[in-house]
Design a protein around this motif. Structure first.
Motif, short mmCIF file in Angstrom:
data_model
loop_
_atom_site.label_atom_id
_atom_site.label_comp_id
_atom_site.label_asym_id
_atom_site.label_seq_id
_atom_site.Cartn_x
_atom_site.Cartn_y
_atom_site.Cartn_z
N LEU A 163 0.83 -1.21 0.00
CA LEU A 163 0.00 0.00 0.00
C LEU A 163 0.86 1.25 0.00
O LEU A 163 0.53 2.24 -0.65
N ARG A 164 2.00 1.21 0.71
CA ARG A 164 2.93 2.33 0.69
C ARG A 164 3.48 2.53 -0.72
O ARG A 164 3.57 3.65 -1.21
N ASP A 165 3.81 1.43 -1.39
CA ASP A 165 4.33 1.51 -2.76
C ASP A 165 3.30 2.10 -3.70
O ASP A 165 3.63 2.93 -4.55
N VAL A 166 2.05 1.68 -3.55
CA VAL A 166 0.98 2.20 -4.40
C VAL A 166 0.80 3.69 -4.16
O VAL A 166 0.67 4.47 -5.10
N LYS A 167 0.82 4.09 -2.89
CA LYS A 167 0.66 5.50 -2.55
C LYS A 167 1.81 6.33 -3.12
O LYS A 167 1.60 7.42 -3.64
N MET A 168 3.03 5.79 -3.04
CA MET A 168 4.18 6.52 -3.57
C MET A 168 4.10 6.62 -5.09
O MET A 168 4.44 7.65 -5.66
N ASN A 169 3.65 5.56 -5.76
CA ASN A 169 3.52 5.59 -7.21
C ASN A 169 2.46 6.57 -7.66
O ASN A 169 2.61 7.26 -8.65
N GLU A 170 1.35 6.64 -6.91
CA GLU A 170 0.30 7.58 -7.26
C GLU A 170 0.75 9.01 -7.08
O GLU A 170 0.40 9.88 -7.87
N SER A 171 1.54 9.28 -6.05
CA SER A 171 2.00 10.65 -5.83
C SER A 171 3.07 11.06 -6.84
O SER A 171 3.24 12.24 -7.10
N ASN A 172 3.77 10.09 -7.42
CA ASN A 172 4.81 10.41 -8.40
C ASN A 172 4.29 10.54 -9.81
O ASN A 172 4.98 11.08 -10.68
#
Length: 192
Positions: free
Chosen positions: A136-145
């Motif tokens: 979920l952290r990875d998904v959140k980071m990808n969405e913000s990038n």
């Protein structure tokens, strides 16, 4: 004023405690920690399988579960080490969001009557939760990038440049619009 001075250290200690907790949580879901603990849990699952072959009473169910422990332990260790055949054929367990439910499944599979089976099951389930959090952290980071492309700008997709207002795209869009305008629109499915 003295009350404010006394309150300031509490706020600082609370913020430093909060920061320490955040750092600890980030270490728990770091890729290195998850990989090392995943390999260790996989080895423990494999050992549990071999122990069951030697200690368990003759029971076909126990032997099948022991075989699954060994095979799934090897498969999980290979996924943690990012072997090519795993990332190619079993994409679900090659990412954190897929590996989390996988670990949870293995934990429920390993749950047994012996203390070591319960311990391994708890460790696997905790690893499952940690992998889901990391995913979920990875998904959140990808969405913000990600940046949303604007019409007319080029988008880099699969290392190919695509121009949305290319002349061939405009011609295709206009022909599709003309085609859709020539089709009669029906209000209900039973209209003729």
């Amino acid at each position: 004023y003295s009350q404010l001075q006394m309150a300031a250290p509490d706020n600082e200690s609370e913020s430093s405690t909060t920061e320490k907790v955040k750092q600890f949580c980030n270490k728990l879901i770091s890729p290195r920690f998850l990989m090392m603990s995943g390999i260790a849990a996989s080895l423990a699952l494999i050992i549990e399988g071999f122990v069951c072959f030697s200690v368990c009473l003759f029971n076909i169910r126990s032997y099948i579960l022991a075989f699954y422990y060994i095979v799934f332990g090897l498969l999980t260790a290979a996924a943690e080490l990012k072997f090519g055949f795993i990332t190619k054929n079993l994409k679900m367990i090659s990412i954190h969001l897929g590996r989390g439910p996988w670990y949870f499944f293995l934990g429920t599979l390993a749950l047994g009557r012996q203390w070591w089976g319960i311990l391994i099951a708890i460790i696997l389930m905790i690893l499952g939760v940690l992998n889901i959090c990391a995913g979920l952290r990875d998904v959140k980071m990808n969405e913000s990038n990600e940046e949303e492309p604007e019409l007319g700008n080029s988008l880099n997709s699969n290392s190919k440049e695509i121009n949305f207002l290319d002349s061939s795209n405009v011609e295709n869009i206009s022909s599709m619009v003309q085609l859709t305008q020539s089709v009669p629109i029906k209000q209900n499915a039973y209209d003729e």
